[in-house]
Design a protein around this motif. Structure first.
Motif, PDB file in Angstrom:
ATOM      1  N   SER A 229      68.580  44.468  42.027  1.00  0.00           N
ATOM      2  CA  SER A 229      67.172  44.302  41.666  1.00  0.00           C
ATOM      3  C   SER A 229      66.819  42.824  41.756  1.00  0.00           C
ATOM      4  CB  SER A 229      66.921  44.819  40.249  1.00  0.00           C
ATOM      5  OG  SER A 229      67.283  46.176  40.119  1.00  0.00           O
ATOM      6  N   LEU A 277      68.482  50.972  38.482  1.00  0.00           N
ATOM      7  CA  LEU A 277      67.224  51.545  38.029  1.00  0.00           C
ATOM      8  C   LEU A 277      67.166  53.008  38.465  1.00  0.00           C
ATOM      9  CD1 LEU A 277      64.851  48.604  39.001  1.00  0.00           C
ATOM     10  CD2 LEU A 277      65.590  49.237  36.693  1.00  0.00           C
ATOM     11  N   SER A 432      59.195  52.262  38.327  1.00  0.00           N
ATOM     12  CA  SER A 432      60.474  51.755  38.850  1.00  0.00           C
ATOM     13  C   SER A 432      60.980  50.579  38.018  1.00  0.00           C
ATOM     14  CB  SER A 432      60.329  51.350  40.318  1.00  0.00           C
ATOM     15  OG  SER A 432      60.009  52.464  41.115  1.00  0.00           O
TER      16      SER A 432
END
Length: 536
Positions: A229, A277, A432
């Protein structure tokens, strides 16, 4: 269990780990592989570069870059000089960047020239045309901004290049000027306001909180922590990065997440810990589940999501010690984490007890405590941000007079102290893993020349938690949902762009003139379902 570092700031933490295990792997990004000694030297080099630009205590260095090797040493180098680092997200368009530059008051901006198809330098040049005039420029719009340094090949006439500055600098060990109680990072998060709020996260609390997160996950110096991420979110720079550093582990950073690329990198680097995630879990399970499950060392990690989403990470991806977490940017990324050794059924249905140094309570609408096992708004005290910079009203709204942070989430605490998410009490959209303020998107869409009225809300999505849905009343009959989305995509960060939109004759209202939100919620859910079925 690992021993708590003695360092109270991030620069001290890097130095402590370099002294403890100089030859151990610290950071792997693409072809770059630095030991802790090399990472410390790179941070010292970055400090020399920034000191040459007159960065010092009290300054703000804005960092606008993806997950590239320079991100970490630039941040730690700036903090070594006593500056704070304002981490900007790389999905910005000029509309977003204008607010970030004005709010941060940054004196130096370090940015990547482009990120994939996004020309970040062009967005900046549209706001700071003086950059094209050559050295000695001054920005009328952002008077505090005095230097722009580019990570990349395309450079404005008035900008500098990081590569050239670094080539002439020499790493000089220096006593870090960072103070434990001072902000290390300032991150920008959406909420109830129309523009993102500046959230300062302080050095010592960053080190302590991330260390305790790693303890719940079972992280040790032998681990290799994968992260795909963006670093500029709290999940990255306030959580995963400092978790790895505080344990002397190796941080394996992927610049851009793709399922195949993630599986390949995890396998090649013998990754043992993964930060995921829900959308990542969905993507990995959908295409490379067998490859990820075959990575024998991969045993633990952190994720968020509904019980079935967490269970997929445990069962389909084979990450048997995966931890369920809860938190917000204001709570240093996570404030509650399940222990990797607790039964799976507990880890998928709760987000665990609060971390050491953190208190939680659940209250009703009147602010009164509710008994264990009953839902109410979760409030957090302990390791939380000291307040929003430059926004006393937002700070007062987010905190109780006795210092509890109002999360806006409806949760319950069981008799063992573990928290469980129930629902949201605010209109904030979580897509998200990213918070999106409906008010901010509404304010932006209201700037469209053909929009007379707009409302924005979140609707459930099977893998993104929620998506942004917009309903607009048009000034002329020619405006289409596709036109509105395309207009938005060209002007605002991608995660704020409506995932689906509808042009309506009027917004539904109650008999008293208020928006009929229940009707809109149902309509939004139907729009999302229709698009999902159309994409199938």
């Amino acid at each position: 269990m690992a021993s708590l570092p003695s360092a109270t700031t991030l620069p001290e933490l890097v130095r402590e780990m370099a002294a403890r295990s100089p030859g151990a792997d610290a950071l792997v990004v693409g072809s770059t592989r630095w030991t802790y000694a090399e990472l410390a030297a790179q941070a010292d080099l970055a400090a020399d570069v920034l000191a040459g630009l007159s960065v010092g205590a009290g300054d703000t260095v804005a960092l606008l870059a993806p997950n590239v090797p320079a991100w970490v040493p630039v941040a730690v180098g700036a903090q070594t000089l006593g500056a704070r680092v304002d981490a900007f997200n790389t999905w910005v368009k000029a509309y977003d960047l204008d607010h970030l530059l004005a709010s941060s008051g940054a004196s130096v901006l370090v940015l990547a020239d482009r990120v994939r198809s996004s020309d970040l330098l062009a967005e900046l040049e549209s706001l700071v045309p003086e950059l094209g005039t050559g050295p000695g420029w001054r920005s009328e719009r952002y008077p505090a901004l005095r230097q722009v340094v580019v990570l990349g090949d395309r450079v404005s006439a008035g900008a500098l290049t990081w590569a050239e500055l670094a080539a002439t600098a020499e790493p000089t060990p220096r006593v870090p000027a960072a103070r434990p109680e001072a902000p290390a990072f300032v991150l920008y998060t959406s909420g109830s306001t129309s523009r993102p709020k500046a959230v300062p996260l302080c050095h010592h609390d960053l080190v302590l909180n991330a260390f305790h997160i790693g303890e719940r996950m079972g992280v040790t110096a032998a681990d290799r922590v994968w992260f795909g991420s963006p670093l500029f979110w709290s999940f990255g720079c306030a959580n995963a990065l400092v978790n790895a550093l505080s344990h002397g582990a190796c941080f394996v950073l992927q610049e851009e997440f793709t399922p195949a690329g993630a599986a390949e990198l995890m396998a090649a680097e013998s990754v043992t810990v993964a930060y995921l995630l829900p959308s990542m879990v969905d993507a990995l399970v959908g295409s490379v589940a067998a490859e990820v499950a075959a990575i024998d060392p991969l045993r633990t990690g952190a994720t968020i999501g509904r019980p079935e989403e967490v269970r997929r990470a445990v069962e389909d991806l084979g990450i048997t010690g995966m931890c369920n977490v809860y938190g917000a940017t204001e709570t240093y990324g996570n404030c509650c984490v399940t222990d990797h050794r607790t039964p799976v059924d507990v880890r998928v249905t709760t987000q665990g007890p609060p971390l050491p140094g953190v208190e939680v309570r659940v209250v009703d609408e009147a602010g009164e405590l509710v008994p264990a096992g009953e839902p109410g708004e979760l409030q957090v005290r302990g390791r939380v941000t000291p307040g929003y910079l430059g926004d006393d009203a937002a700070t007062a709204a987010a905190f109780t007079p006795d210092g509890w942070y109002r999360t806006g989430d409806r949760m319950l605490v069981d008799p063992d102290g573990a928290v469980s998410f129930v629902s949201r009490t605010t209109d904030m959209i979580k897509t998200s893993g990213i918070n999106v303020s409906p008010a901010e998107v509404e304010s932006f869409l209201a700037g469209h020349p053909d929009v007379t009225e707009v409302t924005v809300l979140g609707a459930p999505h099977p893998s993104r938690d929620q998506v942004v849905v917009a309903f607009v009343v048009a000034r002329s009959p020619g405006l289409t949902p596709a036109d509105l989305i395309a207009w938005s995509r060209a002007r605002v960060a991608g995660y704020k762009v409506p995932w689906v939109a509808a042009v309506v004759d009027e917004l539904p209202r109650t008999g008293t003139g208020k928006l009929a939100r229940r009707t809109l919620q149902q309509a939004a859910a139907e729009l999302v379902t229709a698009r999902l079925e159309g994409d199938a």
